[in-house]
Design an enzyme around this catalytic site. Structure first.
Site, short mmCIF file in Angstrom:
data_model
loop_
_atom_site.label_atom_id
_atom_site.label_comp_id
_atom_site.label_asym_id
_atom_site.label_seq_id
_atom_site.Cartn_x
_atom_site.Cartn_y
_atom_site.Cartn_z
N ASP A 1 9.03 1.95 10.09
CA ASP A 1 7.78 1.24 10.26
C ASP A 1 7.22 1.32 11.67
O ASP A 1 7.39 0.43 12.49
CB ASP A 1 7.89 -0.22 9.80
CG ASP A 1 6.62 -0.62 9.07
OD1 ASP A 1 5.55 -0.24 9.55
OD2 ASP A 1 6.71 -1.30 8.04
N ASP B 1 11.79 -7.28 7.19
CA ASP B 1 11.40 -6.26 6.21
C ASP B 1 11.26 -4.89 6.86
O ASP B 1 11.10 -3.89 6.17
CB ASP B 1 10.08 -6.65 5.51
CG ASP B 1 8.98 -6.97 6.51
OD1 ASP B 1 9.20 -7.83 7.37
OD2 ASP B 1 7.90 -6.36 6.42
N ASN B 2 11.31 -4.86 8.18
CA ASN B 2 11.23 -3.59 8.90
C ASN B 2 12.57 -3.19 9.49
O ASN B 2 12.63 -2.45 10.46
CB ASN B 2 10.16 -3.66 9.99
CG ASN B 2 8.76 -3.80 9.40
OD1 ASN B 2 8.51 -3.41 8.26
ND2 ASN B 2 7.85 -4.37 10.16
N ARG C 1 6.40 9.95 3.61
CA ARG C 1 7.54 9.57 4.46
C ARG C 1 8.84 9.89 3.75
O ARG C 1 8.94 9.70 2.53
CB ARG C 1 7.42 8.06 4.74
CG ARG C 1 8.55 7.51 5.57
CD ARG C 1 8.15 6.22 6.24
NE ARG C 1 8.16 5.09 5.32
CZ ARG C 1 7.73 3.86 5.66
NH1 ARG C 1 7.26 3.63 6.88
NH2 ARG C 1 7.76 2.88 4.79
N ARG D 1 0.84 -1.20 0.00
CA ARG D 1 0.00 0.00 0.00
C ARG D 1 0.87 1.25 0.00
O ARG D 1 0.49 2.29 0.52
CB ARG D 1 -0.89 0.01 1.23
CG ARG D 1 -0.11 -0.12 2.52
CD ARG D 1 -0.95 0.25 3.70
NE ARG D 1 -0.22 -0.06 4.92
CZ ARG D 1 -0.68 0.22 6.12
NH1 ARG D 1 -1.84 0.80 6.26
NH2 ARG D 1 0.02 -0.06 7.19
#
Ligand code: AMP
Ligand code: MG
Length: 490
Positions: free
Chosen positions: A264, A254-255, A178, A94
Site C-alpha cells: 500500500d 489493514d496495510n 499488483r 476499489r
C-alpha cells in the site's frame, strides 16, 4: 463482461478456501483501456509474455475490461485500525483479487487490480484510481524491490479511458496490476476474529501458515508459531525500511501483510535529511507514522494481530494471553538485531560488535540532519580516503571527524582490506532512491501525457547501487529545499 483469450491462467485458492472473507465481484467496464507501463522484468519472472500483456486482450485484463477465462475475481474483506481507530469493515473498496498464478519457481503469487471500480466494500468511495498515484505505487514499489526490500510488485498500469476527479482536478482513471505473495493482512485476521466464527479464523490461520510460514505447521502450537513468524518478518522488514529512510506513511493494520511484504504505497516517501520526526502525509497530524515511530507502530499492529489470534492459540483465550504477549514483545529484540546488522553492513563492518559506534552514528545523523542517502553512500568515499563528501553534509565537522576517526580504526582492525569494505558498502548504500521532487516531476509529466521522465526515473531507481554518469540530478535532494507533503487523495 467479456472473457479474454487469456494471457494468464489463474487459480482461485483464496476464493475457494476462505468463503466468508470475500465477495465474488466483477471489475467495472473500462471503455478504452490502454497500457501505460508494463513491467517486462516482472512479467518474465512470472513466466508471462509481456507482448501478450501489451496485446488488446492483455491490456483488457490489466485494465479490468475483461476477466481471464476461468478466473473468479473477489473483493477481499478485512477490518483494520486506521490511525488507531478500529473500522470493522474496510475491505477492497476499489480493488479485486483476480486470482493466483504460479511462477516458474513454483511460488504462488496474487494478481490483483487496484482502481477497477466500486465493490460492496466501497462505502463512499468512487472505486477508481487516478493515474498519478498508480504510477507512484509502480515506481516506488519497484524501487523497493531493487533495494532488496520485500514488497508487493507492480506488473502494469493501464488507463481505463474514464476520467477521475480528485480535489476538483481531472486525471485519467487508471488500474494498477499488483502482484503479491498474498494480500492477507493483519486486518484480514481482525475481520475473521470479529466475525466470531472460530472455524473461519482457524481456516484463515491454516491458509496463512501453508502459504507463508509453512514451518509453523510443525510447531507444537501452529497459530502461536505463525504469530512468531510474522513478528520476525515484520521486524526484519521495518529494519530494512529504516535502513533506506523509507517512511510508509499509513501503517494501518489493514496495510500490514502476513507475508512480510511492504504493501500500500499511498503517502509514502523517502527521507532527504535524516530526522526521525519526519512525516510527509498531510493527514498524519500527530506524527503517528513518522519515520522514527515505525518500529513502535509495527509492534502495536502486531499486538492487534496477536489479539485476533487468541481464540485459535488456545481454546481458553485467557491461556493464550501470556504466550501471545511474549511473542509480540520479542519484536523489540528482533528489530534491534536486524537494524544493528543493517547498520553494521552500511558502514562496512562485518560482525556486530560495534553497537556503540552504530548508535553514535544514528545520534550524529539525528543531530546534524545530513541527507540520509548521500551521507551513508559518502562513507565509502571516506573509507577510500576522501571525507569531503560527508563533511560537506554536516555543520559540526568536529563531531563528524571524531566519529570518522573511531570508525576508521574499526575498519582497519578488520580482517578484510579497507577497499574491500568500501566496495561492500557500495552494494548496500544506494546512490539513487525515488527522490520526492523527482517522483512528483515524473508523475506530473506523465499525467500531462509525457512518459519519458517516468520511464527514466524507473530505470534509475531500479538500478540503485551503480553510480552512472549523467544521473547526478537523481542523486540529490530537492534543490529548492521546500518541505515535501504527500496527499492521501489517491
Ligand atoms: P488505503 O488508505 O488505500 O489503505 O484504503 C483504505 C480503505 O479505503 C480500503 O478499504 C480501500 O479499499 C478504500 N478505498 C480507498 N480509496 C477508495 C476509493 N476511491 N473507492 C473505494 N474505496 C476506496
Ligand atoms: Mg490499504
Amino acid at each position: 463482461m467479456t472473457v479474454a483469450a487469456s494471457p494468464v491462467t489463474l487459480d482461485d485458492w483464496f476464493a475457494r478456501d476462505l468463503g466468508g472473507l470475500h465477495q465474488p465481484w466483477q471489475p467495472e467496464p473500462a471503455p478504452s483501456p490502454e497500457a501505460v507501463v508494463v513491467n517486462d522484468g516482472l512479467a518474465a519472472e512470472l513466466g508471462l509474455d509481456a507482448d501478450a500483456l501489451r496485446s488488446p486482450e492483455g491490456v483488457a485484463v490489466l485494465a479490468g475490461a475483461a476477466v481471464p477465462a476461468g478466473a473468479t475475481p473477489v473483493a477481499q474483506a478485512y477490518a483494520g485500525h486506521q490511525f488507531g481507530n478500529y473500522s470493522p469493515r474496510l475491505g477492497d473498496g476499489r480493488a479485486l483479487l483476480l486470482g493466483e498464478l504460479t511462477d516458474p519457481e513454483g511460488r504462488r503469487r496474487d494478481l490483483h487490480l487496484k482502481g477497477s471500480g466500486r465493490t460492496p466494500f466501497a462505502r463512499g468511495g468512487d472505486g477508481k484510481a487516478p493515474l498519478g498515484p498508480m504510477l507512484r505505487e509502480y515506481v516506488v514499489s519497484e524501487a523497493m524491490h531493487a533495494l532488496g526490500i520485500p514488497t508487493t510488485r507492480s506488473l502494469a498500469v493501464a488507463t481505463t479511458g474514464e476520467p477521475v476527479v480528485r480535489d476538483g482536478r481531472r486525471q485519467p482513471g487508471a488500474v494498477l496490476a499488483r502482484v503479491a505473495s498474498s494480500h492477507l493482512r493483519v486486518g484480514t485476521f481482525q475481520y475473521a476474529a470479529a466475525s466470531g466464527d472460530v472455524d473461519l479464523l482457524r481456516r484463515l490461520t491454516e491458509h496463512a501458515i501453508a502459504r507463508h510460514h509453512p514451518e509453523a505447521a510443525d510447531a507444537e502450537n501452529p497459530p502461536l508459531a505463525l504469530l512468531q513468524a510474522v513478528v520476525e518478518a515484520q521486524a526484519r522488514l521495518v529494519a530494512q525500511w529504516m535502513d533506506v529512510g523509507f517512511v510508509h506513511g499509513v501503517m494501518n493494520t489493514d496495510n500490514m501483510t502476513i507475508s512480510g511484504e511492504t504493501i500500500d504505497y499511498g503517502p509514502c516517501a523517502f527521507l532527504d535529511a535524516f530526522d526521525p520526526a519526519t512525516v510527509y502525509s498531510s493527514i498524519d497530524h500527530g506524527g503517528r507514522y513518522a519515520y522514527g515511530n515505525q518500529p513502535r507502530i509495527a509492534q502495536w499492529n502486531l499486538a492487534r494481530f496477536a489479539e485476533s489470534l487468541l481464540a485459535v492459540i488456545d481454546d481458553d483465550p485467557e491461556n493464550a494471553i501470556t504466550p501471545a504477549t511474549d511473542a509480540v514483545s520479542a519484536f523489540a529484540e528482533s528489530f534491534t538485531r536486524h537494524r544493528a546488522a543493517g547498520l553494521h553492513a552500511k558502514i562496512g563492518l562485518t560482525g556486530e560488535q560495534h553497537g556503540e559506534l552504530v548508535e553514535d552514528l544514528v545520534t550524529l545523523m539525528a543531530t546534524e540532519h545530513p541527507d540520509h542517502t548521500r551521507f551513508l553512500r559518502g562513507l565509502a568515499t571516506a573509507a577510500r580516503g576522501d571525507a569531503g563528501p560527508v563533511r560537506d553534509l554536516v555543520v559540526d565537522r568536529g563531531a563528524v571527524d571524531a566519529w570518522l576517526e573511531r570508525w576508521r580504526a574499526a575498519l582497519e582492525g578488520q580482517d578484510r582490506a579497507v577497499d574491500e569494505s568500501a566496495a561492500a558498502m557500495d552494494r548496500v548504500n544506494p546512490v539513487y532512491i525515488p527522490r520526492n521532487h523527482q517522483v512528483e516531476a515524473a508523475l506530473t509529466a506523465a499525467v500531462d501525457g509525457d512518459l519519458d521522465p517516468f520511464r527514466r526515473l524507473v530505470d534509475v531507481v531500479t538500478r540503485p547501487y551503480d553510480e552512472r554518469p549523467g544521473l547526478e540530478e537523481y542523486a540529490t535532494g530537492d534543490p529548492s529545499g521546500t518541505g515535501y507533503v504527500t496527499y492521501c487523495g489517491t
